[in-house]
Enzyme design. Structure first.
Site, PDB file in Angstrom:
ATOM      1  N   CYS A  38       0.809  -1.230   0.000  1.00 45.02           N
ATOM      2  CA  CYS A  38       0.000   0.000   0.000  1.00 45.02           C
ATOM      3  C   CYS A  38       0.840   1.276   0.000  1.00 45.02           C
ATOM      4  O   CYS A  38       0.848   2.018  -0.972  1.00 45.02           O
ATOM      5  CB  CYS A  38      -0.938  -0.003   1.192  1.00 45.02           C
ATOM      6  SG  CYS A  38      -2.022  -1.432   1.181  1.00 45.02           S
TER       7      CYS A  38
ATOM      8  N   ARG B 135       5.297  -8.083  -0.321  1.00 42.42           N
ATOM      9  CA  ARG B 135       5.277  -7.071  -1.383  1.00 42.42           C
ATOM     10  C   ARG B 135       6.096  -5.856  -0.940  1.00 42.42           C
ATOM     11  O   ARG B 135       5.880  -5.315   0.133  1.00 42.42           O
ATOM     12  CB  ARG B 135       3.833  -6.645  -1.687  1.00 42.42           C
ATOM     13  CG  ARG B 135       3.060  -7.688  -2.470  1.00 42.42           C
ATOM     14  CD  ARG B 135       1.633  -7.260  -2.668  1.00 42.42           C
ATOM     15  NE  ARG B 135       0.913  -7.201  -1.404  1.00 42.42           N
ATOM     16  CZ  ARG B 135      -0.320  -6.691  -1.263  1.00 42.42           C
ATOM     17  NH1 ARG B 135      -0.943  -6.192  -2.299  1.00 42.42           N
ATOM     18  NH2 ARG B 135      -0.904  -6.682  -0.085  1.00 42.42           N
TER      19      ARG B 135
END
Ligand code: UGA
Length: 439
Positions: free
Chosen positions: A266, A336
């Site tokens: 994010c 990620r």
């Protein structure tokens, strides 16, 4: 009153949202194009690690209120359709890839009825909702779009979804706005009854709330990491500095932990997508600082690598280095844009023999970096190490006993990439302790 809901996209956001909404009493169908994911979810197994989620899935599936499907037709009949697909960074630019949002809306148009509400949760470039609303009303007159951003944190996702610290509705004007408000109020009746603040806004504001919240958090982290860079030069201690400025309620201590910086699915991509969108809007200069936020953040990963290599004092190719942590943060298996995995890979690239471990993220890390050596435990990773580099502050690593670990390493050098260890205790046990921006 309970509603029938669909959740389109069952990744982190969607799977958590679907299970949480079922727990609140709604009937929920989760739709995802990935058949393996849908099969696992229907068995009550989340395809990622989130504390409590498997249990919640199993519990709510048993009630008959929750199921998952690959068939969009199964979303027909739901009154509110939550859009929860991903918007990753494009490979050739900093912009967000909105193709999954576009595809999901295209598929939804085939099942929408007048009066149905589409509630967008995906993080999108500002302006997306207005365009989607036009598309929806052209295809299905009377169907409505609201933008309802999500602020859940991995590791706390269930609590953040069922008891959020605020709700934001981006609503159209007029009667359709009123219907959207009523439906969302029914969806979130429990949170509203508990006094959760509700902010009603237009589409653009709701979209901007999401990206500006993440931009602010990223900026806060990079601010303290910039102070760490200065502290390193003058021999100051950034942790004490953060404690001291954090006592000012206007500043606050949270998100002021200096270290190897932020990662995940994010914050990094959201600040880049925000900069990219601002440039399209002719306002590059308004968020030009975000490029610096990104640059400071990436520098800290490199700094941890340099500190480790300097501390070892021999050629990296002759060194065995233990890396503790691979997930981008504790209580997650998400790698990620993980700062820790990045540090491990950089050390490998510098020629070191890297043995990495993580309580949950080894499999995900192995897929991205098969060339790293992986160990099941911190002790196995640290055995015969010339340095131990802590990059993710899992509770297990914070609780490591420096005396016991000292007995199994070759050289007692610890790089605390998250400033989460008791430097005094490690030094007392004979370790060379190196923090990030700490004396
Ligand atoms: C973030 C936001 O916190 C959520 O509010 C938002 O909903 C979510 O992104 C999203 O957009 O979906 P998350 O990615 O789960 O949540 O992780 P954070 O808890 O924000 O941590 C992000 C990174 O910052 C981690 O790598 C963490 O280690 C790092 N961090 C955090 C620091 O380096 N220092 C700190 O003081 C705090």
């Amino acid at each position: 009153m309970s509603l029938t809901l669909s959740v389109i996209g069952c990744g982190y956001l969607g799977a958590v949202h679907a299970a949480s909404m079922a727990e609140l009493g709604h009937t929920v169908i989760g739709i995802d194009t990935d058949a393996d994911k849908v099969e696992a979810l229907n068995k009550g197994n989340a395809p990622f690690f989130e504390p409590g989620l498997d249990e919640l899935l199993q519990k709510t599936i048993k009630t008959g209120r929750l199921r998952f499907s690959t068939d969009f037709a199964d979303a027909a009949g739901a009154t509110v359709h939550f859009l929860a697909v991903g918007t990753p960074q494009l490979t050739d630019s900093h912009a967000a890839d909105t193709r999954y949002v576009d595809a999901a809306i295209g598929a939804l148009l085939t099942v929408l009825s007048p009066g149905d509400l589409v509630a967008g949760k995906s993080t999108v470039p500002v302006g997306t909702a207005a365009a989607l609303a036009d598309r929806i009303s052209a295809a299905v007159p009377g169907a409505i779009l609201a933008w309802n951003p999500e602020f859940l944190r991995e590791g706390f996702a269930l609590k953040d979804t069922m008891a959020p610290d605020r709700l934001v509705y981006g609503l159209p004007e007029g009667e359709s706005g009123q219907r959207a408000r009523e439906l969302l109020n029914e969806v979130y009746a429990a949170a509203l009854a508990a006094g959760t603040p509700l902010i009603e806004a237009d589409y653009a504001t709701a979209e901007l709330v999401k990206v500006s919240a993440n931009a602010f958090l990223a900026t806060k982290i990079s601010f303290i990491n910039a102070m760490a860079e200065i502290a390193e030069v003058v021999g100051a201690d950034v942790t004490l500095l953060a404690d001291a400025i954090g006592h000012d309620a206007r500043i606050g201590r949270r998100f002021l932990n200096a270290g190897i910086g932020f990662g995940g699915g994010c914050l990094p991509k959201d600040i880049r997508a925000f900069s990219s969108r601002a440039a399209e809007l002719g306002r590059s200069e308004s968020v030009a600082f975000l490029a610096e936020v990104d640059a400071i953040n990436l520098r800290r990963r490199q700094r941890a690598v340099d500190l480790a290599i300097t501390a070892i004092g021999k050629r990296p190719s002759e060194a065995r280095i233990a890396v503790l942590g691979l997930a981008f943060k504790p209580d997650s298996d998400d790698v990620r844009d993980s700062p820790g995995l990045d540090v491990a890979t950089s050390l490998l690239r510098r020629g070191a023999h890297v043995v990495a471990t993580d309580p949950q993220a080894i499999e995900n890390a192995r897929r991205l970096q098969p060339r790293l050596d992986y160990a099941a435990t911190a002790e196995e990773a640290a055995a015969h190490a010339d340095a131990v580099v802590l990059v993710t502050e899992w509770a297990d690593y914070r609780a490591l006993d420096p005396v016991a670990l000292r007995a199994i390493v070759t050289s007692p050098i610890i790089i605390d990439g998250r400033n989460c260890l008791d430097a005094g205790a490690w030094r007392a046990a004979g370790w060379t302790y190196v923090g990030m921006g700490r004396r």
